[in-house]
Each structure stands twice: as structure tokens, then as C-alpha cells.
Design a protein around this motif. Sequence first.
Motif, PDB file in Angstrom:
ATOM      1  N   LEU A 125       0.876  -1.257  -0.046  1.00 49.07           N
ATOM      2  CA  LEU A 125      -0.191  -0.094   0.013  1.00 49.07           C
ATOM      3  C   LEU A 125       0.854   1.267  -0.089  1.00 49.07           C
ATOM      4  O   LEU A 125       0.249   2.373  -0.286  1.00 49.07           O
ATOM      5  CB  LEU A 125      -0.942  -0.118   1.026  1.00 49.07           C
ATOM      6  N   ASP A 126       2.150   1.223   0.341  1.00 47.24           N
ATOM      7  CA  ASP A 126       2.953   2.398   0.201  1.00 47.24           C
ATOM      8  C   ASP A 126       3.031   2.518  -1.192  1.00 47.24           C
ATOM      9  O   ASP A 126       3.483   4.079  -1.233  1.00 47.24           O
ATOM     10  CB  ASP A 126       4.390   1.761   0.930  1.00 47.24           C
ATOM     11  N   ASN A 127       2.801   2.140  -2.179  1.00 48.94           N
ATOM     12  CA  ASN A 127       3.069   2.205  -3.629  1.00 48.94           C
ATOM     13  C   ASN A 127       1.760   2.902  -4.004  1.00 48.94           C
ATOM     14  O   ASN A 127       1.621   3.146  -5.492  1.00 48.94           O
ATOM     15  CB  ASN A 127       3.529   1.068  -4.358  1.00 48.94           C
ATOM     16  N   GLY A 128       0.742   2.786  -3.345  1.00 51.52           N
ATOM     17  CA  GLY A 128      -0.745   3.266  -3.805  1.00 51.52           C
ATOM     18  C   GLY A 128      -1.770   2.270  -3.473  1.00 51.52           C
ATOM     19  O   GLY A 128      -1.672   1.334  -2.970  1.00 51.52           O
ATOM     20  N   GLU A 129      -2.677   2.943  -3.486  1.00 52.57           N
ATOM     21  CA  GLU A 129      -4.126   2.276  -3.013  1.00 52.57           C
ATOM     22  C   GLU A 129      -4.185   0.865  -3.867  1.00 52.57           C
ATOM     23  O   GLU A 129      -3.919   0.686  -5.167  1.00 52.57           O
ATOM     24  CB  GLU A 129      -5.297   2.886  -3.069  1.00 52.57           C
ATOM     25  N   MET A 130      -4.938  -0.067  -2.996  1.00 57.12           N
ATOM     26  CA  MET A 130      -5.076  -1.472  -3.776  1.00 57.12           C
ATOM     27  C   MET A 130      -6.457  -1.914  -3.250  1.00 57.12           C
ATOM     28  O   MET A 130      -6.721  -1.780  -1.951  1.00 57.12           O
ATOM     29  CB  MET A 130      -3.973  -2.547  -3.590  1.00 57.12           C
ATOM     30  N   CYS A 131      -7.137  -3.129  -3.773  1.00 51.62           N
ATOM     31  CA  CYS A 131      -8.393  -3.617  -3.473  1.00 51.62           C
ATOM     32  C   CYS A 131      -7.746  -4.903  -2.770  1.00 51.62           C
ATOM     33  O   CYS A 131      -6.737  -5.363  -3.132  1.00 51.62           O
ATOM     34  CB  CYS A 131      -9.314  -3.766  -4.640  1.00 51.62           C
ATOM     35  N   VAL A 132      -8.706  -5.784  -2.098  1.00 49.46           N
ATOM     36  CA  VAL A 132      -8.284  -6.944  -1.532  1.00 49.46           C
ATOM     37  C   VAL A 132      -7.960  -7.850  -2.539  1.00 49.46           C
ATOM     38  O   VAL A 132      -7.062  -8.636  -2.324  1.00 49.46           O
ATOM     39  CB  VAL A 132      -9.654  -7.486  -0.880  1.00 49.46           C
ATOM     40  N   CYS A 133      -8.627  -8.020  -3.555  1.00 46.74           N
ATOM     41  CA  CYS A 133      -8.203  -8.823  -4.773  1.00 46.74           C
ATOM     42  C   CYS A 133      -6.914  -8.465  -5.361  1.00 46.74           C
ATOM     43  O   CYS A 133      -6.139  -9.769  -5.597  1.00 46.74           O
ATOM     44  CB  CYS A 133      -9.214  -8.640  -5.752  1.00 46.74           C
ATOM     45  N   ASP A 134      -6.631  -7.368  -5.700  1.00 38.75           N
ATOM     46  CA  ASP A 134      -5.161  -7.066  -5.835  1.00 38.75           C
ATOM     47  C   ASP A 134      -4.165  -7.272  -4.925  1.00 38.75           C
ATOM     48  O   ASP A 134      -2.968  -8.178  -5.125  1.00 38.75           O
ATOM     49  CB  ASP A 134      -4.992  -5.559  -6.509  1.00 38.75           C
ATOM     50  N   LEU A 135      -4.384  -7.347  -3.557  1.00 38.62           N
ATOM     51  CA  LEU A 135      -3.515  -7.644  -2.594  1.00 38.62           C
ATOM     52  C   LEU A 135      -3.324  -9.268  -2.493  1.00 38.62           C
ATOM     53  O   LEU A 135      -2.319  -9.898  -2.095  1.00 38.62           O
ATOM     54  CB  LEU A 135      -3.958  -7.193  -1.443  1.00 38.62           C
ATOM     55  N   SER A 136      -4.542  -9.711  -2.767  1.00 34.97           N
ATOM     56  CA  SER A 136      -4.542 -11.208  -2.691  1.00 34.97           C
ATOM     57  C   SER A 136      -3.593 -11.941  -3.646  1.00 34.97           C
ATOM     58  O   SER A 136      -2.941 -12.808  -3.476  1.00 34.97           O
ATOM     59  CB  SER A 136      -6.038 -11.821  -2.912  1.00 34.97           C
ATOM     60  N   GLU A 137      -3.614 -11.276  -4.861  1.00 36.22           N
ATOM     61  CA  GLU A 137      -2.968 -11.732  -6.148  1.00 36.22           C
ATOM     62  C   GLU A 137      -1.400 -11.659  -5.784  1.00 36.22           C
ATOM     63  O   GLU A 137      -0.497 -12.293  -5.928  1.00 36.22           O
ATOM     64  CB  GLU A 137      -3.402 -11.196  -7.191  1.00 36.22           C
ATOM     65  N   LEU A 138      -1.245 -10.322  -5.343  1.00 42.51           N
ATOM     66  CA  LEU A 138       0.077  -9.828  -5.245  1.00 42.51           C
ATOM     67  C   LEU A 138       0.962 -10.705  -4.019  1.00 42.51           C
ATOM     68  O   LEU A 138       2.066 -11.264  -4.152  1.00 42.51           O
ATOM     69  CB  LEU A 138       0.301  -8.284  -4.751  1.00 42.51           C
ATOM     70  N   LEU A 139       0.201 -10.955  -2.984  1.00 46.92           N
ATOM     71  CA  LEU A 139       0.795 -11.567  -1.883  1.00 46.92           C
ATOM     72  C   LEU A 139       0.650 -12.952  -1.753  1.00 46.92           C
ATOM     73  O   LEU A 139       1.047 -13.725  -1.105  1.00 46.92           O
ATOM     74  CB  LEU A 139       0.325 -11.023  -0.375  1.00 46.92           C
ATOM     75  N   ASN A 140      -0.246 -13.650  -2.840  1.00 47.76           N
ATOM     76  CA  ASN A 140      -0.269 -15.148  -2.647  1.00 47.76           C
ATOM     77  C   ASN A 140      -1.098 -15.308  -1.641  1.00 47.76           C
ATOM     78  O   ASN A 140      -0.650 -16.574  -1.103  1.00 47.76           O
ATOM     79  CB  ASN A 140       0.861 -15.749  -3.449  1.00 47.76           C
ATOM     80  N   MET A 141      -2.203 -14.818  -1.271  1.00 53.23           N
ATOM     81  CA  MET A 141      -2.886 -15.253  -0.114  1.00 53.23           C
ATOM     82  C   MET A 141      -4.341 -15.242  -0.425  1.00 53.23           C
ATOM     83  O   MET A 141      -4.784 -14.542  -1.503  1.00 53.23           O
ATOM     84  CB  MET A 141      -2.572 -14.219   1.086  1.00 53.23           C
ATOM     85  N   THR A 142      -5.278 -15.823   0.257  1.00 53.73           N
ATOM     86  CA  THR A 142      -6.728 -15.717   0.113  1.00 53.73           C
ATOM     87  C   THR A 142      -7.453 -14.421   0.478  1.00 53.73           C
ATOM     88  O   THR A 142      -6.616 -13.659   1.376  1.00 53.73           O
ATOM     89  CB  THR A 142      -7.485 -16.743   0.959  1.00 53.73           C
ATOM     90  N   LYS A 143      -8.182 -13.978  -0.240  1.00 56.75           N
ATOM     91  CA  LYS A 143      -8.922 -12.741  -0.033  1.00 56.75           C
ATOM     92  C   LYS A 143      -9.482 -12.745   1.588  1.00 56.75           C
ATOM     93  O   LYS A 143      -9.530 -11.702   2.017  1.00 56.75           O
ATOM     94  CB  LYS A 143     -10.297 -12.717  -0.944  1.00 56.75           C
ATOM     95  N   SER A 144      -9.814 -13.928   2.107  1.00 54.40           N
ATOM     96  CA  SER A 144     -10.338 -13.910   3.426  1.00 54.40           C
ATOM     97  C   SER A 144      -9.178 -13.320   4.437  1.00 54.40           C
ATOM     98  O   SER A 144      -9.314 -12.853   5.408  1.00 54.40           O
ATOM     99  CB  SER A 144     -10.791 -15.180   3.744  1.00 54.40           C
ATOM    100  N   ALA A 145      -8.097 -14.168   4.298  1.00 59.64           N
ATOM    101  CA  ALA A 145      -6.767 -13.843   5.082  1.00 59.64           C
ATOM    102  C   ALA A 145      -6.501 -12.326   4.864  1.00 59.64           C
ATOM    103  O   ALA A 145      -6.143 -11.614   5.872  1.00 59.64           O
ATOM    104  CB  ALA A 145      -5.658 -14.813   4.607  1.00 59.64           C
ATOM    105  N   ILE A 146      -6.482 -11.820   3.570  1.00 60.41           N
ATOM    106  CA  ILE A 146      -5.979 -10.310   3.447  1.00 60.41           C
ATOM    107  C   ILE A 146      -6.975  -9.526   4.262  1.00 60.41           C
ATOM    108  O   ILE A 146      -6.852  -8.541   4.847  1.00 60.41           O
ATOM    109  CB  ILE A 146      -5.918  -9.998   1.998  1.00 60.41           C
ATOM    110  N   SER A 147      -8.252  -9.779   3.909  1.00 63.21           N
ATOM    111  CA  SER A 147      -9.567  -9.085   4.611  1.00 63.21           C
ATOM    112  C   SER A 147      -9.332  -9.280   6.319  1.00 63.21           C
ATOM    113  O   SER A 147      -9.739  -7.944   6.827  1.00 63.21           O
ATOM    114  CB  SER A 147     -10.881  -9.697   4.332  1.00 63.21           C
ATOM    115  N   HIS A 148      -8.694 -10.212   6.757  1.00 65.88           N
ATOM    116  CA  HIS A 148      -8.628 -10.080   8.081  1.00 65.88           C
ATOM    117  C   HIS A 148      -7.647  -9.281   8.538  1.00 65.88           C
ATOM    118  O   HIS A 148      -7.905  -8.481   9.493  1.00 65.88           O
ATOM    119  CB  HIS A 148      -8.339 -11.680   8.515  1.00 65.88           C
ATOM    120  N   GLN A 149      -6.414  -9.137   7.878  1.00 68.58           N
ATOM    121  CA  GLN A 149      -5.375  -8.533   8.155  1.00 68.58           C
ATOM    122  C   GLN A 149      -5.618  -7.001   8.161  1.00 68.58           C
ATOM    123  O   GLN A 149      -5.261  -6.019   8.729  1.00 68.58           O
ATOM    124  CB  GLN A 149      -4.092  -8.679   7.391  1.00 68.58           C
ATOM    125  N   LEU A 150      -6.416  -6.805   6.860  1.00 72.79           N
ATOM    126  CA  LEU A 150      -6.564  -5.212   6.755  1.00 72.79           C
ATOM    127  C   LEU A 150      -7.661  -4.648   7.631  1.00 72.79           C
ATOM    128  O   LEU A 150      -7.564  -3.807   8.417  1.00 72.79           O
ATOM    129  CB  LEU A 150      -7.495  -5.392   5.349  1.00 72.79           C
TER     130      LEU A 150
END
Length: 122
Positions: A55-80
Motif C-alpha cells: 500500500l506504500d506504493n498506492g491504493e489497492m483492493c483486496v483482490c489485488d493484494l490477494s494476487e500480489l501476496l499469494n494469499m486468500t481474500k479472506s486472509a487479506i481481509s482479516h489483516q486489513l
Amino acid sequence: MNLHEHSEMCDCEVIHSDVVNRARELMEDTEILYAVSDFFKVMCDSTRMRIMAALDNGEMCVCDLSELLNMTKSAISHQLKVLKDAKLVKSRRDGKNVFYSLMDDHVKSIIEMGIEHIKEKD
């Protein structure tokens, strides 16, 4: 005790009152320091740090973060949610999408300074 441990200890018997008094005057209140400690506890998770670095490089949605970090959307959502509760990230809705970004320039600076510190050459 080995020689190295001994060299790290102060052998003086004198309390430097002026130094102690100045530190006492300038040091933040204990409650503030506890809050800062809690702030850093949230940041000490490597997954949350990876999200904030992205996110330091700009805004992203859960799907983008999920793809980038190779994690489930659920795991990303929990951390967010943890990051948002700690006021480290914020969100904005655009139609069906929710975009996340770092909360402010203070958080951005902390992330960037931490990375810069680790990358420093000795």
C-alpha cells in the motif's frame, strides 16, 4: 559474566540527577508510550507489514493484494481489519470495489524509514 557483558554495564555509583530530571521532563506520559507500543505490536506481523509495503506504493483492493501476496481474500481481509482498527490503513468505496491505502503520511514515513534502516550498509 563474560568480558563483553561486563563492558556493556555501567560501573558508576553516581546518579546524574540533571540527566534524569531532564529525561523525566521530556519523556512522554506512560499511557502514550503504552499506546505507541500497541501501535508497533500491530505492525510487527510480517503479513501486515507486506500489506503495508504494498500500500506504500498506492491504493489497492483486496483482490489485488490477494494476487500480489499469494494469499486468500479472506486472509487479506482479516489483516486489513486489524490494520484499519489500528488506524494504519483506511478504505474508500468506489462502486462495488473497496480500495485500501495507508492512513496518512506518518504511517508511510514509518514504513519507508524502517525499510531504509534495514537496507543501510554497515
